[in-house]
Every structure is written in C-alpha cells, then in structure tokens.
Design a protein around this motif. Sequence first.
Motif: not given
Length: 189
Positions: A17-25, A75-88
Amino acid sequence: LVDSLERLRKVLLVAIGSVAVGSLYLLKEWWGGSAVYGAEYRPGYVTGDPNFFAASALLCLPLAFGWALEGRRGGERLFCLACLALGLAATMVAASRGGFLGLLLGLGVFVWHSRYRARAMAVVPAVLVLFLLLSPSSPLHRLFDPTHGDVAARNTRFELWSAGLKMVAAHPVLGGSGQRRIAAGQYAQ
C-alpha cells in the motif's frame, strides 16, 4: 513485533500500500511536470528520485502480483490489483531502466513459480505491453535511445565501478571501506 505469519502478511500489505501511495504522488507530480517540461519529464521529488521509487516498487510489485494472481482473500486480491496497477503506471512514467529490468525479472520469477503459469504467461506480457504503449516516458525508450545525459551518467558509472574494483584489488579485505569517496578520484584514472 512481527512474530506471526498473520502479522507478516499485514506488514507486507502495508508495504504494498505504501508503494501505491508513493505511486499516486509520483503520478501527480508527473502530471504537473509533464505539462511544463513535456512528456519525457521524470518525476521523483516525493520519493527522492525516479530510481529510488523504482527500487521500492521492485520490492513490492512482484509480491502484489503474486498475491493478486494466487487468489488471496477477496478484498486483499482487489487491493493488490489496484496497488499493482498504480505501481506499474508510476514505474512507467518514472522511466527507470534498471527498475524496469528488475521488474521484468521479479515478475518473471513469480510467473514461473505460479500455480497458474500458463495464465500468468499470457496476462503479464499483455499488461506490460499495454503499460509500455500508453506510457509517454517509457523506460524502453531510454534503454534503446539514451539521451546525452543518460550517456554521460553511464560513463560516470563505469568510471566509478572501475575505481571501486581497483580499490577492492588494492584492499581485498575491506575494499577501502569508509574511504571510497575520498579515494575514488585516485583510482578513477
């Protein structure tokens, strides 16, 4: 503090999740910077540097991919997919060549060891190609068509690696540990 598998799982989810937050920034910075400096702008102010972000993403995105693919809790799967998309997306606009190659290697290891190898071998390349085609500042572009600054940085890295190897040869036990910044100029010749 992390004394059980359940706590380890939670800590790793926070890291993803922290990588996803960094990705948003990073994506927000790219959006504003590319309007001023053009599509080739490489963001990284919040994360320190595009390459620092890529190093962080390399630690978490393959794990997010693996957990999303292996069918964790809904919920974890969806969370990981969303974080993966943002991170990519953030990894593509950061355009770190080493980060991209590391990401390919990390995802490749997860694909190879996956229970769903055939499905993963079809999905992963398709998703990466999609991100590369949509990315205005692709790491592939920087790999195959480096700018003058990329070439100068590469030459500097080669000089530093050469100096480092010479220091290790001169001091095989510690390699000149603690003195590398001072002594690098002497060995760079």
